[in-house]
Every structure is written in structure tokens, then in C-alpha cells.
Write a protein that holds these residues in place. Structure first.
Motif, PDB file in Angstrom:
ATOM      1  N   THR A   9       0.825  -1.211   0.000  1.00  0.00           N
ATOM      2  CA  THR A   9       0.000   0.000   0.000  1.00  0.00           C
ATOM      3  C   THR A   9       0.858   1.260   0.000  1.00  0.00           C
ATOM      4  O   THR A   9       0.445   2.280  -0.561  1.00  0.00           O
ATOM      5  CB  THR A   9      -0.942   0.019   1.214  1.00  0.00           C
ATOM      6  OG1 THR A   9      -0.163  -0.107   2.407  1.00  0.00           O
ATOM      7  CG2 THR A   9      -1.953  -1.096   1.129  1.00  0.00           C
ATOM      8  N   LEU A  12       1.716   1.874  -3.601  1.00  0.00           N
ATOM      9  CA  LEU A  12       0.558   2.386  -4.329  1.00  0.00           C
ATOM     10  C   LEU A  12       0.255   3.834  -3.941  1.00  0.00           C
ATOM     11  O   LEU A  12      -0.116   4.648  -4.789  1.00  0.00           O
ATOM     12  CB  LEU A  12      -0.665   1.507  -4.076  1.00  0.00           C
ATOM     13  CG  LEU A  12      -0.649   0.143  -4.773  1.00  0.00           C
ATOM     14  CD1 LEU A  12      -1.841  -0.689  -4.325  1.00  0.00           C
ATOM     15  CD2 LEU A  12      -0.626   0.308  -6.279  1.00  0.00           C
ATOM     16  N   ARG A  16       0.151   6.953  -6.410  1.00  0.00           N
ATOM     17  CA  ARG A  16      -0.991   7.872  -6.450  1.00  0.00           C
ATOM     18  C   ARG A  16      -0.521   9.317  -6.258  1.00  0.00           C
ATOM     19  O   ARG A  16      -0.980  10.222  -6.953  1.00  0.00           O
ATOM     20  CB  ARG A  16      -1.994   7.487  -5.361  1.00  0.00           C
ATOM     21  CG  ARG A  16      -3.263   8.312  -5.384  1.00  0.00           C
ATOM     22  CD  ARG A  16      -4.314   7.800  -4.421  1.00  0.00           C
ATOM     23  NE  ARG A  16      -4.853   6.523  -4.891  1.00  0.00           N
ATOM     24  CZ  ARG A  16      -4.663   5.348  -4.298  1.00  0.00           C
ATOM     25  NH1 ARG A  16      -3.952   5.267  -3.212  1.00  0.00           N
ATOM     26  NH2 ARG A  16      -5.173   4.244  -4.806  1.00  0.00           N
ATOM     27  N   ASP A  44      -3.075  -4.095 -12.148  1.00  0.00           N
ATOM     28  CA  ASP A  44      -4.440  -3.565 -12.207  1.00  0.00           C
ATOM     29  C   ASP A  44      -4.628  -2.363 -11.293  1.00  0.00           C
ATOM     30  O   ASP A  44      -5.294  -1.388 -11.654  1.00  0.00           O
ATOM     31  CB  ASP A  44      -5.449  -4.662 -11.836  1.00  0.00           C
ATOM     32  CG  ASP A  44      -5.516  -5.760 -12.890  1.00  0.00           C
ATOM     33  OD1 ASP A  44      -5.166  -5.472 -14.058  1.00  0.00           O
ATOM     34  OD2 ASP A  44      -5.920  -6.885 -12.542  1.00  0.00           O
ATOM     35  N   GLU A  45      -4.052  -2.415 -10.071  1.00  0.00           N
ATOM     36  CA  GLU A  45      -4.193  -1.307  -9.133  1.00  0.00           C
ATOM     37  C   GLU A  45      -3.535  -0.046  -9.675  1.00  0.00           C
ATOM     38  O   GLU A  45      -4.083   1.054  -9.578  1.00  0.00           O
ATOM     39  CB  GLU A  45      -3.573  -1.651  -7.772  1.00  0.00           C
ATOM     40  CG  GLU A  45      -4.246  -2.812  -7.061  1.00  0.00           C
ATOM     41  CD  GLU A  45      -3.556  -4.137  -7.359  1.00  0.00           C
ATOM     42  OE1 GLU A  45      -2.707  -4.197  -8.280  1.00  0.00           O
ATOM     43  OE2 GLU A  45      -3.888  -5.118  -6.686  1.00  0.00           O
ATOM     44  N   ALA A  48      -5.619   1.433 -12.479  1.00  0.00           N
ATOM     45  CA  ALA A  48      -6.792   2.148 -11.960  1.00  0.00           C
ATOM     46  C   ALA A  48      -6.399   3.546 -11.480  1.00  0.00           C
ATOM     47  O   ALA A  48      -7.126   4.523 -11.709  1.00  0.00           O
ATOM     48  CB  ALA A  48      -7.425   1.349 -10.819  1.00  0.00           C
TER      49      ALA A  48
END
Length: 158
Positions: A9, A12, A16, A44-45, A48
């Protein structure tokens, strides 16, 4: 899509943050950022996150173009007059006239501050009165007769 290992996380969140700062188009990112996230961009994350950033980019690009009629531009340009260059003392004084209307308030504030400062300085420079002199200052019906043997003041009330 191709790799099934989970992405942390923290990684990610960093992706982001990078997409928020540089947009959804990876080609516009700095080279070191592209290299940092190259191994997870196919997940995929990550896709997105990039799709969301591209949607935001499209929204911001559509909202940045101001809509102004050509007639408004022409009226503004027709009303514009170039400022005249200052040539002499009179033009200089006319240029500072808007500032000079505040001068009376500045003078008043300066004089007030000077009065307060001088009052504080003169009050702190005075010695306190001894009881004998204070009595003489407030009682005008006393007459000074002599000094006693210790150097004190003796007086008689009339």
C-alpha cells in the motif's frame, strides 16, 4: 495483469501521489519517477490509479480555457491608453499625490508616538520625592524654619 504478486500500500500511495503531481500520462513524468514505478505500472491497481489521474487531467484541461468574446478584447484594447513618461518635478509630484493623502495620518501617529515616548522617558528620569519635600509640595501653609542637627528639615505650621 501479468504479475500476481501483491503491491504494498505504501508503494501504491507513492504512485498515487506521483500521478496527482505529474498527471496520468507517464511519458510526462520525470525519468527517475518512471524508472521507480516501471515494475508496477502494468498491475491492475496501478492502471486504476492512472485512469483516475487521466480523467482528472481531462477535466482540468477542459476547464482551463477561458471563454471571452472578441468584442470584449477589442473594447479593452480601445480603452487602454499608455501612461505618459514623467518629465519634470510636477509630474513626479502628481504621481505621488495618492500616497501623500495618507501623510496627515502618519504625522499624527508619529507625533503621538513621540509624545508617549518623551513622557515615559521624562517620568522615569525623575527622582522620587522624600517625605519632607513631598509634605512641602502639598502643604502650602508650612514655613521652613531650619535644619535639625541630623540634616533633616524642620517646619512649623502656621
Amino acid at each position: 495483469m501479468t504479475d500476481m504478486t501483491p503491491i504494498s500500500t505504501e508503494r501504491l500511495d507513492a504512485l498515487r501521489h506521483c500521478a496527482d503531481a505529474f498527471g496520468g500520462d507517464v511519458a510526462r513524468w520525470p525519468a527517475e519517477r518512471r524508472e521507480t514505478f516501471a515494475d508496477i505500472l502494468d498491475a491492475d491497481e496501478a492502471q486504476a490509479i492512472l485512469v483516475e489521474a487521466r480523467d482528472l487531467d481531462g477535466f482540468l484541461n477542459a476547464a482551463t480555457a477561458p471563454r471571452m468574446s472578441e468584442d470584449l478584447t477589442n473594447r479593452i484594447m480601445a480603452a487602454y491608453t499608455a501612461p505618459k513618461p514623467q518629465t519634470g518635478l510636477f509630474d513626479f509630484l502628481r504621481g505621488i499625490a495618492p500616497v501623500m493623502r495618507l501623510a496627515p495620518a502618519g504625522v499624527l501617529a508619529g507625533v503621538g508616538a513621540l509624545g508617549i515616548a518623551s513622557g515615559l522617558m521624562s517620568a522615569s528620569a525623575q527622582d522620587t520625592l522624600t517625605p519632607e519635600y513631598e509634605a512641602l509640595a502639598y502643604m502650602d501653609d508650612l514655613s521652613l524654619t531650619a535644619l535639625n542637627e541630623n540634616g533633616g528639615i524642620e517646619w512649623d505650621a502656621e
